[in-house]
Design an enzyme around this catalytic site. Structure first.
Site, short mmCIF file in Angstrom:
data_model
loop_
_atom_site.label_atom_id
_atom_site.label_comp_id
_atom_site.label_asym_id
_atom_site.label_seq_id
_atom_site.Cartn_x
_atom_site.Cartn_y
_atom_site.Cartn_z
N ASP A 19 44.21 38.89 46.56
CA ASP A 19 44.09 40.36 46.46
C ASP A 19 43.86 41.08 47.80
O ASP A 19 43.03 42.00 47.88
CB ASP A 19 42.96 40.74 45.48
CG ASP A 19 43.25 40.29 44.05
OD1 ASP A 19 44.25 39.60 43.82
OD2 ASP A 19 42.44 40.62 43.16
N LYS A 117 48.27 39.68 38.25
CA LYS A 117 47.24 39.49 37.22
C LYS A 117 46.61 40.83 36.89
O LYS A 117 46.66 41.76 37.71
CB LYS A 117 46.17 38.52 37.74
CG LYS A 117 45.47 39.04 38.98
CD LYS A 117 44.51 38.04 39.54
CE LYS A 117 43.79 38.56 40.76
NZ LYS A 117 42.95 39.75 40.50
N CYS A 162 37.15 38.39 42.46
CA CYS A 162 38.41 37.66 42.27
C CYS A 162 38.47 36.33 43.02
O CYS A 162 39.06 35.37 42.52
CB CYS A 162 39.58 38.57 42.61
SG CYS A 162 39.72 39.92 41.40
C1 VGL Z 1 38.76 42.85 42.07
C2 VGL Z 1 37.38 44.28 40.93
C3 VGL Z 1 38.43 44.71 40.16
C4 VGL Z 1 38.91 41.83 43.14
C5 VGL Z 1 39.83 43.26 41.30
O1 VGL Z 1 40.03 41.66 43.67
O2 VGL Z 1 37.89 41.19 43.48
N1 VGL Z 1 37.55 43.35 41.86
N2 VGL Z 1 39.66 44.20 40.34
#
Ligand code: VGL
Ligand code: ZN
Length: 216
Positions: A19, A117, A162
């Site tokens: 991410d 995802k 994540c």
């Molecule tokens: C994430 C919160 C919501 C992350 C993704 O990438 O850690 N955190 N969506």
């Protein structure tokens, strides 16, 4: 904590870059504090791995993890969804928006797979492997097994969400799993970082530093 081994990545090793997206970087909708500090280490590490997989948080508008989808709720509060407790976030990584793009500062042209995802409207997915209902699979474990990987190295954003959940599911799927701490940064809300560290330790995830990854 830090195990002072050095590791030369080989054919059975895969780096998972979690991410590293515009919305998690400074100025983004859910900016991780100091999030851009991961880019240098991740780019350096990626040069040592022939095999790299990227994950991409990829939510439809009105996603169940957005505070805006729950009247009277604010970001960083929690609510109960059908699968359990869910932290509510600012709208982020909406499919097809600039904020959902993987950072252009990542220099990993040799990445082999981008796994998206969080695309099911009613289920969040911190992990690159399994959604937050703990039932719905992204298919990543099957992919990695079919490719013959044995060790998984996790980096990126955010360490306490994540990255941690991805590492924990990698262990559960049977991979020897490493989290490279200086190539990751945390959100740290309501004790999330301390909880994640405990969970990672209990699960047997090895926490290492990027200097421990060495080249040929
Ligand atoms: C994430 C919160 C919501 C992350 C993704 O990438 O850690 N955190 N969506
Ligand atoms: Zn998300």
């Amino acid at each position: 904590m830090t195990e002072r081994i050095t590791i030369k990545p080989g054919e059975h090793d895969v780096l998972i870059v979690v991410d590293v997206q515009v919305d998690f970087l400074p100025g983004g909708a859910l900016a991780v504090p100091d999030g851009d500090a991961v880019i240098g280490p991740v780019n350096r590490l990626a040069k040592h791995f022939r095999h790299v997989v990227l994950t991409q948080d990829w939510h439809p508008e009105g996603h169940a993890s957005f505070a805006s989808s729950h009247p009277a709720k604010q970001p960083f509060e929690t609510t109960e969804l059908h699968y359990g407790s869910q932290v509510l976030w600012p709208d982020h990584c909406v499919q097809g928006t600039p904020g959902a793009e993987i950072s252009r500062d990542l220099a990993i042209p040799h990445a082999q797979l981008v796994i998206r995802k969080g695309y099911n409207a009613g289920i969040d997915s911190y992990s690159g492997f399994k959604e937050a209902d703990r039932l719905t699979s992204t298919g990543l474990a099957g992919y990695l097994k079919e490719r013959g990987f044995r060790r998984v190295f996790c980096v990126g954003l955010a360490l306490d969400f994540c990255v941690a959940w991805t590492a924990l599911d990698a262990v559960e799927a049977g991979f020897e799993t490493f989290l490279i701490e200086d190539a990751s940064r945390a959100i740290d809300t309501n004790g999330s970082l301390e909880n994640a560290r405990q969970d990672l330790k209990s699960a047997g995830v090895h926490t290492i530093r990027s200097e421990q990854i060495v080249g040929a």
